[in-house]
Design a protein around this motif. Structure first.
Motif, PDB file in Angstrom:
ATOM      1  N   GLU A 197       5.291  13.164 -12.648  1.00 44.78           N
ATOM      2  CA  GLU A 197       5.842  13.038 -13.995  1.00 44.78           C
ATOM      3  C   GLU A 197       4.882  13.585 -15.042  1.00 44.78           C
ATOM      4  O   GLU A 197       5.304  14.223 -16.012  1.00 44.78           O
ATOM      5  CB  GLU A 197       6.166  11.577 -14.298  1.00 44.78           C
ATOM      6  CG  GLU A 197       7.398  11.070 -13.580  1.00 44.78           C
ATOM      7  CD  GLU A 197       7.744   9.659 -13.983  1.00 44.78           C
ATOM      8  OE1 GLU A 197       8.109   9.443 -15.150  1.00 44.78           O
ATOM      9  OE2 GLU A 197       7.623   8.746 -13.128  1.00 44.78           O
ATOM     10  N   LEU A 198       3.597  13.322 -14.861  1.00 45.90           N
ATOM     11  CA  LEU A 198       2.605  13.866 -15.788  1.00 45.90           C
ATOM     12  C   LEU A 198       2.623  15.395 -15.762  1.00 45.90           C
ATOM     13  O   LEU A 198       2.589  16.049 -16.813  1.00 45.90           O
ATOM     14  CB  LEU A 198       1.208  13.354 -15.443  1.00 45.90           C
ATOM     15  CG  LEU A 198       0.841  11.945 -15.906  1.00 45.90           C
ATOM     16  CD1 LEU A 198      -0.562  11.586 -15.438  1.00 45.90           C
ATOM     17  CD2 LEU A 198       0.922  11.834 -17.426  1.00 45.90           C
ATOM     18  N   CYS A 199       2.680  15.958 -14.558  1.00 41.62           N
ATOM     19  CA  CYS A 199       2.716  17.419 -14.419  1.00 41.62           C
ATOM     20  C   CYS A 199       3.996  17.990 -15.033  1.00 41.62           C
ATOM     21  O   CYS A 199       3.966  19.048 -15.678  1.00 41.62           O
ATOM     22  CB  CYS A 199       2.631  17.820 -12.948  1.00 41.62           C
ATOM     23  SG  CYS A 199       1.038  17.430 -12.176  1.00 41.62           S
TER      24      CYS A 199
ATOM     25  N   VAL B 119       3.028  -1.370 -13.104  1.00 40.49           N
ATOM     26  CA  VAL B 119       3.412  -1.689 -11.720  1.00 40.49           C
ATOM     27  C   VAL B 119       2.239  -1.433 -10.779  1.00 40.49           C
ATOM     28  O   VAL B 119       1.956  -2.245  -9.876  1.00 40.49           O
ATOM     29  CB  VAL B 119       4.643  -0.867 -11.294  1.00 40.49           C
ATOM     30  CG1 VAL B 119       4.862  -0.977  -9.791  1.00 40.49           C
ATOM     31  CG2 VAL B 119       5.881  -1.349 -12.022  1.00 40.49           C
ATOM     32  N   MET B 120       1.550  -0.316 -10.969  1.00 32.33           N
ATOM     33  CA  MET B 120       0.413   0.012 -10.098  1.00 32.33           C
ATOM     34  C   MET B 120      -0.704  -1.021 -10.234  1.00 32.33           C
ATOM     35  O   MET B 120      -1.323  -1.422  -9.238  1.00 32.33           O
ATOM     36  CB  MET B 120      -0.106   1.414 -10.427  1.00 32.33           C
ATOM     37  CG  MET B 120       0.773   2.532  -9.892  1.00 32.33           C
ATOM     38  SD  MET B 120       0.008   4.185 -10.048  1.00 32.33           S
ATOM     39  CE  MET B 120       0.228   4.477 -11.804  1.00 32.33           C
ATOM     40  N   ILE B 121      -0.960  -1.469 -11.447  1.00 30.32           N
ATOM     41  CA  ILE B 121      -2.007  -2.471 -11.673  1.00 30.32           C
ATOM     42  C   ILE B 121      -1.662  -3.780 -10.969  1.00 30.32           C
ATOM     43  O   ILE B 121      -2.503  -4.374 -10.274  1.00 30.32           O
ATOM     44  CB  ILE B 121      -2.212  -2.708 -13.185  1.00 30.32           C
ATOM     45  CG1 ILE B 121      -2.793  -1.448 -13.833  1.00 30.32           C
ATOM     46  CG2 ILE B 121      -3.137  -3.898 -13.427  1.00 30.32           C
ATOM     47  CD1 ILE B 121      -2.842  -1.504 -15.346  1.00 30.32           C
TER      48      ILE B 121
ATOM     49  N   MET C 216       0.823  -1.209   0.000  1.00 28.39           N
ATOM     50  CA  MET C 216       0.000   0.000   0.000  1.00 28.39           C
ATOM     51  C   MET C 216       0.860   1.263   0.000  1.00 28.39           C
ATOM     52  O   MET C 216       0.587   2.225  -0.728  1.00 28.39           O
ATOM     53  CB  MET C 216      -0.938  -0.004   1.212  1.00 28.39           C
ATOM     54  CG  MET C 216      -1.788   1.272   1.329  1.00 28.39           C
ATOM     55  SD  MET C 216      -2.746   1.650  -0.158  1.00 28.39           S
ATOM     56  CE  MET C 216      -3.949   0.298  -0.124  1.00 28.39           C
ATOM     57  N   LEU C 217       1.924   1.261   0.810  1.00 25.83           N
ATOM     58  CA  LEU C 217       2.827   2.401   0.855  1.00 25.83           C
ATOM     59  C   LEU C 217       3.492   2.606  -0.499  1.00 25.83           C
ATOM     60  O   LEU C 217       3.581   3.741  -1.008  1.00 25.83           O
ATOM     61  CB  LEU C 217       3.888   2.187   1.939  1.00 25.83           C
ATOM     62  CG  LEU C 217       4.952   3.286   2.077  1.00 25.83           C
ATOM     63  CD1 LEU C 217       4.307   4.626   2.415  1.00 25.83           C
ATOM     64  CD2 LEU C 217       5.992   2.893   3.122  1.00 25.83           C
TER      65      LEU C 217
ATOM     66  N   ILE D  81       4.261   5.413  -5.702  1.00 26.75           N
ATOM     67  CA  ILE D  81       4.401   5.299  -7.154  1.00 26.75           C
ATOM     68  C   ILE D  81       3.315   6.111  -7.856  1.00 26.75           C
ATOM     69  O   ILE D  81       3.530   6.682  -8.926  1.00 26.75           O
ATOM     70  CB  ILE D  81       4.374   3.816  -7.593  1.00 26.75           C
ATOM     71  CG1 ILE D  81       5.045   3.657  -8.973  1.00 26.75           C
ATOM     72  CG2 ILE D  81       2.973   3.264  -7.644  1.00 26.75           C
ATOM     73  CD1 ILE D  81       6.516   3.724  -8.981  1.00 26.75           C
ATOM     74  N   LEU D  82       2.126   6.182  -7.233  1.00 27.24           N
ATOM     75  CA  LEU D  82       1.056   7.011  -7.790  1.00 27.24           C
ATOM     76  C   LEU D  82       1.429   8.486  -7.728  1.00 27.24           C
ATOM     77  O   LEU D  82       1.187   9.243  -8.678  1.00 27.24           O
ATOM     78  CB  LEU D  82      -0.248   6.762  -7.030  1.00 27.24           C
ATOM     79  CG  LEU D  82      -1.466   7.594  -7.461  1.00 27.24           C
ATOM     80  CD1 LEU D  82      -1.813   7.327  -8.924  1.00 27.24           C
ATOM     81  CD2 LEU D  82      -2.666   7.300  -6.567  1.00 27.24           C
TER      82      LEU D  82
END
Length: 248
Positions: A100-102, A237-239, A87-88, A93-94
């Motif tokens: 990175e998107l920003c 990785v998140m999935i 969870m951490l 990573i989220l």
């Protein structure tokens, strides 16, 4: 039950593999950033002159370190099947994914700083001349001497560079624009008087922008492509992390 356990193990090792890719991508990104910051040619001076490129290079260094740490953390979380660590890791990573998107959106919005007019405006506003302590002027001189070019578009750039004109009222161009004798160890200027008076036969008439931008864009495109690949890997990785968390 055996089928479920087999699937769980496969996903677990898939996540470990993806996190190894995260670590490797961080290392690759660090390599490109260091090449920009410490390039053997004067491209490193171009990086220091442009705020967007310098900020991007520093961002890449920090991001690469974070990716390396997260890659190790994710591998441990998956291998140990630890829900708390998973969870951490997922939250971190989220967060990095959003950053990175920003950063990508910010790079797109500020891409005008990589155009010729922007470099010309900087030269007009900040360039002083040859014998100065200004970092901008010193870096600009190193670029012009190394690439055998003059100004951003050409020697005429200095006709509207106010501070250079005030400090050097009898010079058409700075010494950095003068042609040099390559046969001499110090690269002695061929004819300083004729050069400073504006004689085109003794001045490098090619602007620096055209000579440098192609070399620089290669590194910038590589960083952009790598950033997209990293985002895809992070999404995968998140999935897998969500899937493992629900079944751990």
């Amino acid at each position: 039950m055996t089928v479920k356990m087999g699937r769980f193990e496969r996903v677990k090792y898939l996540m470990v593999t993806l996190n190894v890719l995260v670590c490797l991508s961080g290392f690759a990104l660090l390599t490109v950033a260091f090449l920009l910051l410490f390039h053997p040619t004067e491209i490193r001076y171009v990086v220091s002159l442009n705020t967007v490129i310098f900020t991007g290079a520093m961002y890449a260094v920090v991001l690469s370190v974070v990716l390396f740490i997260l890659g190790i953390m994710g591998s441990i979380a998956a291998y140990r099947e630890n829900r708390t660590l998973l969870m951490l890791f997922l939250m971190l990573i989220l967060l990095i994914f959003v950053v990175e998107l920003c950063a990508g959106v910010g790079a797109f919005l500020f891409k005008f700083q990589l155009t010729k007019p922007y470099f010309e405006d900087d030269l007009v506003n900040y360039y002083n001349g040859d014998n100065v302590t200004s970092p901008y002027s010193a870096n600009s001189n190193s670029i012009m001497i190394s690439f055998e070019c003059c100004g951003v578009s050409g020697p005429k750039d200095f006709l509207r560079t106010l501070e250079f004109i005030i400090l050097n009222p009898h010079h058409e161009v700075p010494e950095a624009c003068c042609k040099r004798n390559k046969a001499t160890p110090d690269g002695v200027i061929v004819n300083l008087k004729e050069c400073l008076s504006g004689n085109v036969d003794f001045i490098h008439n090619q602007g620096c922008f055209e000579l440098i931008i192609d070399k620089l864009e290669v590194y910038l495109y590589v960083v952009g492509i790598m950033n997209i690949c990293i985002l895809v890997i992070e999404l995968c990785v998140m999935i897998t992390a969500i899937w493992l968390y629900q079944r751990a």
